[in-house]
Design an enzyme around this catalytic site. Structure first.
Site, short mmCIF file in Angstrom:
data_model
loop_
_atom_site.label_atom_id
_atom_site.label_comp_id
_atom_site.label_asym_id
_atom_site.label_seq_id
_atom_site.Cartn_x
_atom_site.Cartn_y
_atom_site.Cartn_z
N SER A 156 57.86 65.77 64.96
CA SER A 156 57.82 66.05 63.53
C SER A 156 59.00 66.91 63.15
CB SER A 156 56.52 66.77 63.16
OG SER A 156 56.42 67.99 63.84
N GLY A 158 62.11 66.43 62.82
CA GLY A 158 63.35 66.33 63.58
C GLY A 158 63.37 67.05 64.90
N GLU A 264 62.98 56.75 54.81
CA GLU A 264 64.35 57.27 54.96
C GLU A 264 65.35 56.15 55.19
OE1 GLU A 264 64.89 61.01 57.26
OE2 GLU A 264 62.77 60.72 57.79
N GLU A 276 63.69 55.59 59.02
CA GLU A 276 62.36 56.00 59.47
C GLU A 276 61.38 55.97 58.31
OE1 GLU A 276 63.71 59.10 63.02
OE2 GLU A 276 62.46 59.82 61.40
N ASP A 283 59.02 66.23 54.08
CA ASP A 283 59.57 67.58 53.91
C ASP A 283 60.71 67.61 52.90
OD1 ASP A 283 61.30 66.23 55.63
OD2 ASP A 283 61.07 67.63 57.30
N THR A 284 61.58 66.60 52.91
CA THR A 284 62.68 66.57 51.93
C THR A 284 62.16 66.46 50.50
OG1 THR A 284 62.95 64.17 52.09
CG2 THR A 284 64.24 65.51 53.61
N ARG A 361 60.81 76.72 60.08
CA ARG A 361 60.87 76.68 58.62
C ARG A 361 59.74 77.54 58.07
NH1 ARG A 361 61.48 70.98 57.58
NH2 ARG A 361 59.23 70.78 57.48
#
Length: 395
Positions: A156, A158, A264, A276, A283-284, A361
């Site tokens: 998850s 990245g 993505e 993907e 998240d983005t 994060r």
């Protein structure tokens, strides 16, 4: 799905990170009852949910126990590391799994979704291959060529992803990928490195009884395989947006169900290349907390419950930038928040994670501007002002 569903509904969230937290807030605003589940206590979504459970989501027995205890109307996965075979059982009993149990099982691993897109649907992707040992990884890396991208098939945000420029770096990339893998599989994917102009996320909303709709494409920038900032609109052509929408609809139609999908793409000078897909808020997409009239979490909820989405309005140039931890901390306080919020059209979300480690994060800064460059600069500046410090535990 009933288009006039009674509220509240009982929602079980599997995975309770920052994306789950915003989803719980959206669900709570419409009076729903939410059980937040994760592998550690006091996860972000647990802080706002009606109740919480700490289990191993890879344990079929643990999943059986909590589903039997709460009898939810919906099971909503927020992460990949789940014993997805159990979801098929729950669905067979009449519990709605989002987007579907089969889709969740399919998208849990990068290998399956890549094969669906490339082999079954004929969609252009980067060249790719798989490896379960270091020796296999060396061989497939040679075949695909350098530079390439190596990452776990299940992870998850990245985690475990790296760009490999030469053969000497393959072993380090293997170790990093295995360390960043979620679940109980040791398998990595090797991809051709695409020389793209921009990476985008197309938030795709699949509805039970209404057409698939889309948010304006979101541009994003990654480091260490993890998103650092995102912006909306992405600034790509209408033609490329239409191509991305066509591909996203083809893949999500094949998966079925309802909810938001983060799809993505790599955008090159003259190609739209599928990368993907996540069957959940992305998240983005946290930029939508400031950039849209309905954010991605509200859209996910409405799609799940069969509620109407009459209009998605993009509110102008907007951006997000992550707030990262720089060291390991067991109890956290934040400084610089007031300074970060002193700029017009800037907002901050602190996730409430109980511990920190380098690059974790911990929050996000959101900003609007007169253009994308200004919005990105404002978000990045605001994020840089928020710092973590050690604090005695509150309770």
């Amino acid at each position: 799905m009933n288009s006039d569903m009674k509220l509240p509904q009982k929602l079980m969230l599997l995975g309770s990170g920052e994306l789950g937290k915003e989803f719980v807030i959206a669900a709570g605003r419409l009076g729903n009852y939410v059980i937040a589940v994760d592998r550690y206590d006091n996860a972000p979504a647990m802080q706002v949910a009606d109740c919480a459970e700490v289990i191993s989501m890879l344990s079929a027995d643990d999943l059986e126990r909590i589903v039997d205890k709460y009898q939810p109307d919906f099971i909503i996965p927020e992460i990949e590391a789940i014993r997805t075979e159990k979801l098929l059982e729950f669905e067979a009993r009449g519990i709605t799994v989002i987007p579907t149990a089969a889709a969740t099982n399919y998208t849990m691993n990068r290998d399956r979704i890549r094969e669906l897109a490339h082999q079954e649907l004929g969609i252009r992707t980067a060249k790719y291959g798989y490896a379960s040992t270091l020796e296999e990884l060396i061989a497939i890396s040679d075949e695909i060529g350098f530079p390439n991208v190596i990452k776990p098939v299940m992870s998850s945000s990245g985690k475990g992803q790296s760009v490999v420029k030469e053969k000497a770096e393959v072993e380090k990339a293997w170790n990093y990928a295995i360390a960043g893998s979620r679940g109980d599989t040791h398998k990595v994917i090797v991809e051709e490195f695409i020389n793209f102009e921009i990476e985008i996320t197309l938030l795709t909303i699949k509805q039970w009884n209404a057409p698939t709709i889309f948010c304006s494409p979101i541009g994003h920038r990654q480091e260490r395989g993890d998103y650092q900032e995102s912006w909306q609109p992405a600034g790509i052509s209408e033609q490329m947006t239409a191509q991305a929408q066509e591909i996203a609809k083809k893949v999500t139609d094949a998966l079925g169900g309802a909810g938001i999908f983060g799809v993505e793409f790599f955008i090159t000078k003259d190609e739209v290349i599928f990368s993907e897909l996540s069957p959940r808020p992305h998240d983005t997409g946290m930029v939508t907390l400031i950039s849209q009239n309905l954010n991605e979490f509200e859209l996910h909820l409405r799609a799940i419950l069969g509620l109407p989405i009459p209009h998605i309005e993009q509110l102008g140039p907007s951006a997000s930038a992550v707030i990262l931890a720089s060291e390991k901390l067991d109890a956290i306080a934040y400084i610089g928040v007031a300074e970060a919020l002193s700029e017009k059209d800037v907002d901050i979300r602190l996730f409430g994670k109980p511990t920190a480690h380098p690059y974790r994060r911990m929050g996000v800064a959101l900003a609007k501007g007169s253009n994308i460059q200004q919005a990105r600069e404002k978000a990045t500046t605001a994020a840089s002002k928020v710092k973590l410090t050690e604090e005695s535990k509150l309770c």
